[in-house]
Enzyme design. Structure first.
Site, PDB file in Angstrom:
ATOM      1  N   LYS A 188       6.591  -4.288  -1.766  1.00 17.69           N
ATOM      2  CA  LYS A 188       7.282  -3.714  -0.616  1.00 17.69           C
ATOM      3  C   LYS A 188       7.182  -2.209  -0.649  1.00 17.69           C
ATOM      4  O   LYS A 188       7.312  -1.588  -1.689  1.00 17.69           O
ATOM      5  CB  LYS A 188       8.744  -4.129  -0.641  1.00 17.69           C
ATOM      6  N   ASP A 213       6.728   8.370  -1.795  1.00 18.02           N
ATOM      7  CA  ASP A 213       8.067   8.904  -2.072  1.00 18.02           C
ATOM      8  C   ASP A 213       7.947   9.621  -3.410  1.00 18.02           C
ATOM      9  O   ASP A 213       7.708   8.993  -4.440  1.00 18.02           O
ATOM     10  CB  ASP A 213       9.055   7.731  -2.142  1.00 18.02           C
ATOM     11  N   TYR A 215       6.281 -11.205  -5.705  1.00 17.66           N
ATOM     12  CA  TYR A 215       5.741 -10.243  -4.760  1.00 17.66           C
ATOM     13  C   TYR A 215       6.523  -8.945  -4.895  1.00 17.66           C
ATOM     14  O   TYR A 215       7.722  -8.910  -4.674  1.00 17.66           O
ATOM     15  CB  TYR A 215       5.857 -10.851  -3.360  1.00 17.66           C
TER      16      TYR A 215
HETATM   17  P1  13P Z   1      13.292   4.221  -0.852  1.00 19.07           P
HETATM   18  O1  13P Z   1      12.371   3.052  -0.981  1.00 19.07           O
HETATM   19  O2  13P Z   1      13.179   4.878   0.477  1.00 19.07           O
HETATM   20  O3  13P Z   1      13.167   5.178  -1.998  1.00 19.07           O
HETATM   21  O4  13P Z   1      14.775   3.647  -0.831  1.00 19.07           O
HETATM   22  C1  13P Z   1      15.322   3.096  -1.968  1.00 19.07           C
HETATM   23  C2  13P Z   1      16.533   2.365  -1.570  1.00 19.07           C
HETATM   24  O5  13P Z   1      16.478   1.165  -1.508  1.00 19.07           O
HETATM   25  C3  13P Z   1      17.737   3.114  -1.255  1.00 19.07           C
HETATM   26  O6  13P Z   1      18.844   2.281  -1.027  1.00 19.07           O
HETATM   27 MG    MG Z   2      13.398   7.024  -2.542  1.00 14.47          MG
HETATM   28 MG    MG Z   3      11.589   5.733   1.342  1.00 21.27          MG
END
Ligand code: 13P
Ligand code: MG
Ligand code: MG
Ligand code: 13P
Length: 364
Positions: free
Chosen positions: A231, A11, A228
């Site tokens: 994720k 990301d 942990y």
């Molecule tokens: P991403 O891990 O896809 O960036 O999402 C972050 C998130 O928790 C949006 O609510």
């Molecule tokens: Mg994101």
């Molecule tokens: Mg994401």
């Protein structure tokens, strides 16, 4: 011919918020990988995205964990991050730079799923990519694909699959792996992999010849400060047909939108909705979690495809069910089990809340 298929994802900035990806980032990634292909570093490539996660799909002959390939992916993500910064996209460089804070502690590095194999006379491969969830999301479908004869008819009727599959499971807390031979170890394995935040299926092999069948992205999983924190929106590569499950058997588990962790702020449970590429824009409460499936035929290392495998009305009911489930589970608001257990929450503000309330707790 021995081919390595590398899927490396990160990301590097969301458009808008965490819901999707700006086309400029995909164009930049394509430009970079085209140069690498022209230089002979890679055989072929394809750039995809699910939600705000950029997916670099590459073929080459350098094997797994090759420094040059990993650096190519890293440099590509850096280039894309420059673009993301110009556009002030949300969380530019989220998975690369520690100083690009987006309210997310997942920023440890890109996710990777790689496999090397001798290309068969026909080599169908399905690449699953998900957003707003974590690698444990693959446990249930992987068990069904390679271990459940009610899902995969071939386990019963194809002599090449009748010996079953070997599953390699990672204990993310101990950083150890354990192998299970199915069918005989089924109950032992299920005892572990039902705990999707603790035990994660990393790889699957054919038992009769040891061939790699599936690999998931688990590289980022780790313990940090006793917690942990690994994720990550995951990917999964699955080989298909001729001794592996048929394409339809590989896709079948996703007709059931099972509950996964990772929705809104990485702190909620919701159904995993299988969608076409163009529908991979998790918007409602930043979700519900999405999965896309890209089908390729690999020919002399070339990626023939992709076919958008969930772009099919036979998955409409799964999408509808996921919407009904979302309505139901959302009504729980901040209550468990919609909201994760305290120790599993990624963005938790609860330690701060508890600190504030410290003096208000009285003995009884
Ligand atoms: P991403 O891990 O896809 O960036 O999402 C972050 C998130 O928790 C949006 O609510
Ligand atoms: Mg994101
Ligand atoms: Mg994401
Ligand atoms: P293969 O054994 O060639 O994979 O064919 C099985 C099949 O496609 C059944 O749907």
């Amino acid at each position: 011919m021995k081919v390595t298929l590398s899927v490396i994802k990160a990301d590097i900035g969301g458009y808008v918020g965490h819901s999707g990806m700006h086309p400029r980032l995909m164009e930049t990634a394509e430009e970079e990988l085209k140069k690498a292909q022209d230089d002979g570093k890679i055989l072929d490539f394809h750039v995809l995205r699910v939600g705000d996660d950029l997916q670099l799909i590459m073929t080459h002959t350098k094997g797994r964990d090759d420094e040059e390939i990993h650096k190519l992916a890293w440099d590509t993500f850096l280039k894309c991050t420059e673009e993301a910064k110009k556009l002030k996209l949300y969380g530019a460089g989220q998975d690369l730079l520690k100083d690009a804070f987006s309210g997310n502690i997942k920023g440890l590095g890109p996710g990777i799923a790689e496999m090397e194999f001798e290309e068969r006379p026909s080599e169908p491969v399905i690449i699953f990519m998900a957003d707003k969830t974590s690698p444990g999301a693959w446990n249930l479908p992987l068990y069904k694909i390679f271990g459940d004869p009610f899902n995969t008819a071939g386990l019963v009727i194809d002599p090449k699959m009748h010996d079953g599959f070997r599953f390699r499971v990672l204990d993310v807390y101990e950083n150890k792996v354990v192998d299970f031979n199915l069918p005989e170890d089924t109950y032992d394995m299920l005892a572990l992999i039902g705990a999707t935040e603790h035990y994660i299926i990393k790889e699957v092999y054919r038992r009769d010849n040891g061939d790699i069948a599936a690999v998931s992205s688990t590289q980022k999983l780790s313990m940090m400060a006793g917690r942990y924190v690994g994720k990550d929106d995951p990917v999964l590569v699955v080989r298909s047909q001729s001794g592996f499950p048929a394409v339809g058997e590989v896709l079948e588990p996703f007709a059931f939108p099972h509950l996964v962790t990772g929705w809104m702020r990485g702190s909620h449970i919701g159904p995993l909705m299988p969608v076409a590429f163009h529908e991979a824009n998790p918007s409602r409460f930043d979700g519900p979690p999405r999965v896309i499936a890209a089908g390729f035929q690999i020919a002399e290392g070339k990626l023939i495809g992709p076919r958008d495998m969930f772009d099919d009305p036979s998955f409409d009911e799964a999408r509808r069910t996921a919407n009904i489930m979302s309505d139901y589970i959302r009504r729980h608001g901040p209550f468990e089990p919609h909201r994760l257990h305290l120790q599993e929450m990624e963005y938790t503000t609860l330690p701060q809340v508890l600190k504030k309330l410290k003096d208000r707790f009285k003995g009884i």
